[in-house]
Design a protein around this motif. Structure first.
Motif, PDB file in Angstrom:
ATOM      1  N   LEU A 156      61.701  43.807  56.437  1.00  0.00           N
ATOM      2  CA  LEU A 156      61.051  44.430  55.323  1.00  0.00           C
ATOM      3  C   LEU A 156      60.597  43.642  54.804  1.00  0.00           C
ATOM      4  CD1 LEU A 156      61.047  46.339  53.165  1.00  0.00           C
ATOM      5  CD2 LEU A 156      62.772  45.085  51.597  1.00  0.00           C
ATOM      6  N   ILE A 157      59.055  44.318  54.295  1.00  0.00           N
ATOM      7  CA  ILE A 157      58.092  43.672  54.080  1.00  0.00           C
ATOM      8  C   ILE A 157      57.057  43.800  52.353  1.00  0.00           C
ATOM      9  CG2 ILE A 157      55.645  41.987  53.531  1.00  0.00           C
ATOM     10  CD1 ILE A 157      57.973  41.109  55.609  1.00  0.00           C
ATOM     11  N   THR A 158      57.770  43.357  51.501  1.00  0.00           N
ATOM     12  CA  THR A 158      56.937  44.608  50.476  1.00  0.00           C
ATOM     13  C   THR A 158      55.612  43.495  49.666  1.00  0.00           C
ATOM     14  OG1 THR A 158      57.874  42.530  48.221  1.00  0.00           O
ATOM     15  CG2 THR A 158      59.389  45.027  49.282  1.00  0.00           C
ATOM     16  N   ARG A 159      54.756  43.446  49.016  1.00  0.00           N
ATOM     17  CA  ARG A 159      53.815  43.428  48.308  1.00  0.00           C
ATOM     18  C   ARG A 159      53.671  42.572  47.186  1.00  0.00           C
ATOM     19  NH1 ARG A 159      48.117  43.600  47.987  1.00  0.00           N
ATOM     20  NH2 ARG A 159      48.206  45.155  49.502  1.00  0.00           N
ATOM     21  N   LYS A 160      54.772  43.047  46.798  1.00  0.00           N
ATOM     22  CA  LYS A 160      55.527  41.838  45.571  1.00  0.00           C
ATOM     23  C   LYS A 160      56.251  40.686  46.244  1.00  0.00           C
ATOM     24  CE  LYS A 160      58.779  41.658  41.916  1.00  0.00           C
ATOM     25  NZ  LYS A 160      59.776  42.380  40.913  1.00  0.00           N
ATOM     26  N   GLY A 161      56.885  40.535  46.935  1.00  0.00           N
ATOM     27  CA  GLY A 161      57.895  40.214  47.453  1.00  0.00           C
ATOM     28  C   GLY A 161      56.373  39.198  48.269  1.00  0.00           C
ATOM     29  N   THR A 162      56.040  39.370  48.971  1.00  0.00           N
ATOM     30  CA  THR A 162      54.930  38.690  49.732  1.00  0.00           C
ATOM     31  C   THR A 162      53.735  37.756  48.655  1.00  0.00           C
ATOM     32  OG1 THR A 162      55.111  40.057  51.388  1.00  0.00           O
ATOM     33  CG2 THR A 162      53.142  38.780  51.720  1.00  0.00           C
ATOM     34  N   ASP A 163      53.052  38.794  47.744  1.00  0.00           N
ATOM     35  CA  ASP A 163      52.677  38.378  46.563  1.00  0.00           C
ATOM     36  C   ASP A 163      52.680  37.114  46.370  1.00  0.00           C
ATOM     37  OD1 ASP A 163      49.393  38.096  44.860  1.00  0.00           O
ATOM     38  OD2 ASP A 163      51.223  37.877  43.935  1.00  0.00           O
ATOM     39  N   ARG A 164      54.515  36.963  45.766  1.00  0.00           N
ATOM     40  CA  ARG A 164      54.638  35.832  44.446  1.00  0.00           C
ATOM     41  C   ARG A 164      55.689  34.808  45.773  1.00  0.00           C
ATOM     42  NH1 ARG A 164      60.844  38.144  42.512  1.00  0.00           N
ATOM     43  NH2 ARG A 164      62.208  38.451  44.347  1.00  0.00           N
ATOM     44  N   VAL A 165      55.520  34.851  46.455  1.00  0.00           N
ATOM     45  CA  VAL A 165      55.462  33.767  47.706  1.00  0.00           C
ATOM     46  C   VAL A 165      54.710  33.211  47.974  1.00  0.00           C
ATOM     47  CG1 VAL A 165      55.972  34.917  49.949  1.00  0.00           C
ATOM     48  CG2 VAL A 165      57.718  32.675  49.401  1.00  0.00           C
ATOM     49  N   ALA A 166      53.477  34.111  48.434  1.00  0.00           N
ATOM     50  CA  ALA A 166      52.229  33.706  49.017  1.00  0.00           C
ATOM     51  C   ALA A 166      51.933  32.871  47.152  1.00  0.00           C
ATOM     52  CB  ALA A 166      51.583  34.794  48.672  1.00  0.00           C
ATOM     53  N   ARG A 167      51.886  32.704  45.784  1.00  0.00           N
ATOM     54  CA  ARG A 167      51.333  32.312  45.439  1.00  0.00           C
ATOM     55  C   ARG A 167      51.980  30.952  44.366  1.00  0.00           C
ATOM     56  NH1 ARG A 167      47.526  35.118  42.187  1.00  0.00           N
ATOM     57  NH2 ARG A 167      46.974  37.170  42.929  1.00  0.00           N
ATOM     58  N   PHE A 168      53.036  31.060  44.737  1.00  0.00           N
ATOM     59  CA  PHE A 168      54.621  29.917  44.482  1.00  0.00           C
ATOM     60  C   PHE A 168      53.864  29.041  46.033  1.00  0.00           C
ATOM     61  CE2 PHE A 168      57.074  26.644  46.046  1.00  0.00           C
ATOM     62  CZ  PHE A 168      58.239  26.883  45.156  1.00  0.00           C
ATOM     63  N   CYS A 190      51.763  31.330  58.530  1.00  0.00           N
ATOM     64  CA  CYS A 190      52.962  31.935  59.545  1.00  0.00           C
ATOM     65  C   CYS A 190      53.424  33.312  60.149  1.00  0.00           C
ATOM     66  CB  CYS A 190      53.665  30.377  59.722  1.00  0.00           C
ATOM     67  SG  CYS A 190      55.156  30.800  61.674  1.00  0.00           S
ATOM     68  N   ASP A 191      52.927  34.003  60.974  1.00  0.00           N
ATOM     69  CA  ASP A 191      53.403  34.655  61.648  1.00  0.00           C
ATOM     70  C   ASP A 191      53.378  35.652  62.673  1.00  0.00           C
ATOM     71  OD1 ASP A 191      50.558  36.152  61.788  1.00  0.00           O
ATOM     72  OD2 ASP A 191      50.192  35.774  59.541  1.00  0.00           O
ATOM     73  N   LYS A 192      53.391  37.003  62.934  1.00  0.00           N
ATOM     74  CA  LYS A 192      53.373  37.735  63.712  1.00  0.00           C
ATOM     75  C   LYS A 192      52.207  39.053  64.060  1.00  0.00           C
ATOM     76  CE  LYS A 192      53.809  37.310  68.391  1.00  0.00           C
ATOM     77  NZ  LYS A 192      52.903  35.445  69.197  1.00  0.00           N
ATOM     78  N   ALA A 193      50.779  38.431  63.343  1.00  0.00           N
ATOM     79  CA  ALA A 193      50.334  39.856  62.701  1.00  0.00           C
ATOM     80  C   ALA A 193      49.722  40.227  63.782  1.00  0.00           C
ATOM     81  CB  ALA A 193      49.455  39.188  61.875  1.00  0.00           C
ATOM     82  N   ASN A 194      49.512  39.533  64.741  1.00  0.00           N
ATOM     83  CA  ASN A 194      48.396  40.402  65.958  1.00  0.00           C
ATOM     84  C   ASN A 194      49.700  41.261  67.143  1.00  0.00           C
ATOM     85  OD1 ASN A 194      50.445  38.069  66.518  1.00  0.00           O
ATOM     86  ND2 ASN A 194      49.040  38.521  68.915  1.00  0.00           N
ATOM     87  N   ILE A 195      51.036  41.367  66.626  1.00  0.00           N
ATOM     88  CA  ILE A 195      51.790  42.432  67.627  1.00  0.00           C
ATOM     89  C   ILE A 195      52.318  43.651  66.351  1.00  0.00           C
ATOM     90  CG2 ILE A 195      54.378  42.676  68.652  1.00  0.00           C
ATOM     91  CD1 ILE A 195      51.483  41.257  70.047  1.00  0.00           C
ATOM     92  N   LEU A 196      52.742  42.863  65.284  1.00  0.00           N
ATOM     93  CA  LEU A 196      53.305  44.004  64.373  1.00  0.00           C
ATOM     94  C   LEU A 196      52.849  44.158  62.226  1.00  0.00           C
ATOM     95  CD1 LEU A 196      56.899  42.379  64.567  1.00  0.00           C
ATOM     96  CD2 LEU A 196      56.593  44.570  65.848  1.00  0.00           C
ATOM     97  N   SER A 198      54.008  45.037  60.095  1.00  0.00           N
ATOM     98  CA  SER A 198      54.429  44.422  59.029  1.00  0.00           C
ATOM     99  C   SER A 198      54.285  42.823  59.055  1.00  0.00           C
ATOM    100  CB  SER A 198      56.135  44.630  58.924  1.00  0.00           C
ATOM    101  OG  SER A 198      56.301  43.551  60.010  1.00  0.00           O
ATOM    102  N   PHE A 199      53.710  42.660  60.047  1.00  0.00           N
ATOM    103  CA  PHE A 199      53.956  40.933  59.828  1.00  0.00           C
ATOM    104  C   PHE A 199      51.990  40.865  59.121  1.00  0.00           C
ATOM    105  CE2 PHE A 199      57.252  39.625  61.975  1.00  0.00           C
ATOM    106  CZ  PHE A 199      57.842  38.825  61.346  1.00  0.00           C
ATOM    107  N   ALA A 200      51.514  41.595  60.318  1.00  0.00           N
ATOM    108  CA  ALA A 200      49.644  41.519  58.990  1.00  0.00           C
ATOM    109  C   ALA A 200      49.474  42.387  57.987  1.00  0.00           C
ATOM    110  CB  ALA A 200      49.136  43.310  60.511  1.00  0.00           C
ATOM    111  N   PHE A 201      50.350  42.687  56.765  1.00  0.00           N
ATOM    112  CA  PHE A 201      50.443  42.885  55.991  1.00  0.00           C
ATOM    113  C   PHE A 201      51.222  41.864  55.379  1.00  0.00           C
ATOM    114  CE2 PHE A 201      53.308  44.214  52.548  1.00  0.00           C
ATOM    115  CZ  PHE A 201      51.805  45.196  51.639  1.00  0.00           C
ATOM    116  N   PHE A 202      52.008  41.569  55.348  1.00  0.00           N
ATOM    117  CA  PHE A 202      51.643  39.778  54.958  1.00  0.00           C
ATOM    118  C   PHE A 202      50.701  39.195  54.938  1.00  0.00           C
ATOM    119  CE2 PHE A 202      53.588  35.692  55.525  1.00  0.00           C
ATOM    120  CZ  PHE A 202      54.969  35.543  54.691  1.00  0.00           C
ATOM    121  N   ARG A 203      50.210  38.821  55.809  1.00  0.00           N
ATOM    122  CA  ARG A 203      48.907  38.218  56.476  1.00  0.00           C
ATOM    123  C   ARG A 203      48.120  38.491  54.978  1.00  0.00           C
ATOM    124  NH1 ARG A 203      45.955  35.598  61.156  1.00  0.00           N
ATOM    125  NH2 ARG A 203      47.996  34.707  61.555  1.00  0.00           N
TER     126      ARG A 203
END
Length: 360
Positions: A156-168, A190-196, A198-203
């Motif tokens: 599970l990757i959400t915009r809210k969760g990713t944005d706030r930890v990125a800003r932290f 650090c991710d696996k954006a080339n495969i998944l 969810s990680f591309a969204f995180f990035r």
């Protein structure tokens, strides 16, 4: 009035290292500054009461200024589904109190020998910020096992969760002095954006957040490459941000490069609450023998003081944190009172007393 600290000693070596940290914190802050309120929790609590996190403990953790935790978990103490009971303690606190940023400092201290050949000259000093409430671990208790043939968990990757930890992570980088290699303030995703996806969204969300921090360089690394880079060029990194599971894995790798889990602190921080504990486990095989290293829990206490100082406008706590930090470095650098996991023979009590002596 003393600041109340919800204190859960937990299992195995938890009571020993917690009491060591309390002794050092009181020595540095004065005996009236902090009130350590002892609470039940962990696998031993589950064995006695059927509750890994009694409601009284949960309420106190929500009401008090911070949480200091020793360790949790005992061999063979598991839930009916086979998952470990001990993990449930901090997992429940993590989700109930929204402790979304797991902060793992990775720093090579004077007097500690890194297993990396060049680290003693180049140095290691970076921080891993792990998103703590989402990712693959969000499936905790919700995965599916079908007819003993197929098992699935959801990432599970959400915009809210990713944005706030990125800003932290970006804000932490702004407070630091930059990477050892070049002094550049840098956040590495650090991710696996080339495969998944969810990680591309995180990035992508991290990249969008970076626009508000033009003074911090944005960098990327796939997690498999990161396991190489943390060994070959650790001095390049400043702050690393990662999804829950990936951050969990690379944090332990980083800890191994600076002396091991016994000297690695951690903090779990949310909007209004924070939990501090050594990154190690409960090590029941050495519990009660007096040989556990208290350093990780003591350094976690240092981070607790700095967090409390910021929230309470209490520079005295920040000063005390600096003194403990310096005392730990001094004791390890002297090499006389080294814990056994660093090649010494000092007991938990002897290490603690040496750090208290170095404070004075």
């Amino acid at each position: 009035m003393a600041i109340e600290i919800a204190t859960i000693e937990g299992d195995g070596i938890g009571p020993e290292v917690t009491q060591a940290a309390i002794k050092v914190l009181r020595e540095a802050c004065g005996h009236d500054a902090l009130d350590f309120v002892m609470l039940e929790g962990g696998a031993s609590s589950y064995q006695k009461t059927g509750q890994v996190l009694p409601q009284e403990t949960a309420n106190a953790c929500a009401d008090m200024a911070a949480i200091l935790h020793g360790a949790a978990g005992l061999p063979g103490v598991v839930f009916p589904d086979g998952t470990e009971v001990g993990n449930e303690l901090h997992l429940r606190l993590r989700f109930d109190l929204d402790l979304y940023a797991n902060v793992r400092p990775i720093k090579l201290l004077s007097g500690v020998r890194s297993p990396l050949r060049d680290a003693d000259t180049t140095g290691i000093d970076y921080v891993i910020v792990r998103e703590n409430t989402e990712g693959l671990y969000a499936s905790r208790g919700g995965g599916i096992e079908l007819r003993n043939e197929v098992a699935t968990d959801t990432l599970l990757i959400t915009r809210k969760g990713t944005d706030r930890v990125a800003r932290f992570a970006f804000e932490l980088a702004q407070k630091r002095s930059g990477a050892l290699r070049d002094g550049q303030s840098r956040v590495t995703v650090c991710d696996k954006a080339n495969i998944l996806k969810s990680f591309a969204f995180f990035r992508r969300v991290c990249q969008e957040a970076s626009a508000d921090y033009p003074d911090v360089e944005l960098d990327y690394s796939y997690v498999d490459a990161m396991t190489v880079h943390l060994v070959k060029r650790p001095d390049f990194y400043d702050v690393i941000v990662a999804e829950n599971l990936l951050g969990d894995i690379i944090s332990d790798l980083g800890a191994a490069t600076v002396g091991g889990m016994g000297i690695s602190p951690s903090a779990e921080i949310g909007p209004a609450h924070a939990l501090f504990q050594g990154a190690h486990g409960s090590a029941p095989d050495i519990a009660g023998l007096g040989v556990a290293s208290p350093v990780a829990t003591i350094l976690s206490g240092v981070h607790m003081l700095r967090w409390l100082a910021d929230r309470n406008d209490a520079p005295g706590l920040s000063e005390a944190a600096d003194r403990i930090d310096a005392a730990v470095v001094n004791v390890l650098a002297q090499g006389v009172s080294l814990p056994r996991d660093l090649g010494g023979q000092a007991s938990c009590t002897e290490v603690t007393e040496a750090i208290c002596f170095a404070l004075n």
